[in-house]
Motif scaffolding. Structure first.
Motif, mmCIF file in Angstrom:
data_model
loop_
_atom_site.group_PDB
_atom_site.id
_atom_site.type_symbol
_atom_site.label_atom_id
_atom_site.label_comp_id
_atom_site.label_asym_id
_atom_site.label_seq_id
_atom_site.Cartn_x
_atom_site.Cartn_y
_atom_site.Cartn_z
ATOM 1 N N ALA A 76 86.536 -74.988 11.265
ATOM 2 C CA ALA A 76 85.190 -74.807 11.824
ATOM 3 C C ALA A 76 85.238 -74.568 13.333
ATOM 4 N N GLY A 77 86.225 -75.131 14.014
ATOM 5 C CA GLY A 77 86.323 -74.937 15.461
ATOM 6 C C GLY A 77 86.499 -73.476 15.837
ATOM 7 N N HIS A 78 87.320 -72.755 15.089
ATOM 8 C CA HIS A 78 87.493 -71.325 15.344
ATOM 9 C C HIS A 78 86.216 -70.557 15.037
ATOM 10 N N PHE A 79 85.558 -70.915 13.958
ATOM 11 C CA PHE A 79 84.317 -70.222 13.586
ATOM 12 C C PHE A 79 83.240 -70.431 14.648
ATOM 13 N N VAL A 80 83.036 -71.672 15.057
ATOM 14 C CA VAL A 80 82.020 -71.971 16.067
ATOM 15 C C VAL A 80 82.366 -71.296 17.397
ATOM 16 N N GLY A 81 83.632 -71.335 17.772
ATOM 17 C CA GLY A 81 84.040 -70.658 19.013
ATOM 18 C C GLY A 81 83.797 -69.167 18.959
ATOM 19 N N VAL A 83 81.502 -67.639 17.143
ATOM 20 C CA VAL A 83 80.053 -67.416 17.206
ATOM 21 C C VAL A 83 79.559 -67.537 18.639
ATOM 22 N N ILE A 84 80.022 -68.560 19.348
ATOM 23 C CA ILE A 84 79.608 -68.745 20.742
ATOM 24 C C ILE A 84 80.058 -67.556 21.587
#
Length: 94
Positions: A76-81, A83-84
């Motif tokens: 999820a950290g890669h996905f959220v990063g 998106v940001i």
């Protein structure tokens, strides 16, 4: 705390180099995306070549602290990063 200051110093230096190279201008980035202005791509490929040479020479000299490493997938950290980053690029271009 030292790692945060190191990251901040690296980020400031990177931003300064990008700004001095003219890579923060909208027209330059759009020109690159339209394949009309190749200066940003030349800049990035030059940085990649210098980094590769630096890692190669560090390996020959036996400097283990500079050994490249592959970070694991953080989920999820890669996905959220991503998106940001995407939202920031979209707002910056808008």
């Amino acid at each position: 705390m030292n790692i945060a200051l190191g990251g901040l110093a690296t980020g400031l230096a990177f931003g300064f180099v990008l700004h001095r190279g003219g890579l923060t201008r909208y027209s330059r980035i759009m020109g690159t995306l339209l394949l009309q202005d190749l200066k940003p791509m030349k800049f990035m490929f030059t940085a990649l070549a210098v980094t590769a040479l630096g890692y190669g020479f560090a390996g020959l000299a036996g400097i283990e602290a500079l050994a490249p490493r592959v970070n694991p997938y953080f989920g999820a950290g890669h996905f959220v990063g991503g998106v940001i980053f995407g939202v920031g690029m979209a707002l910056g271009g808008f």
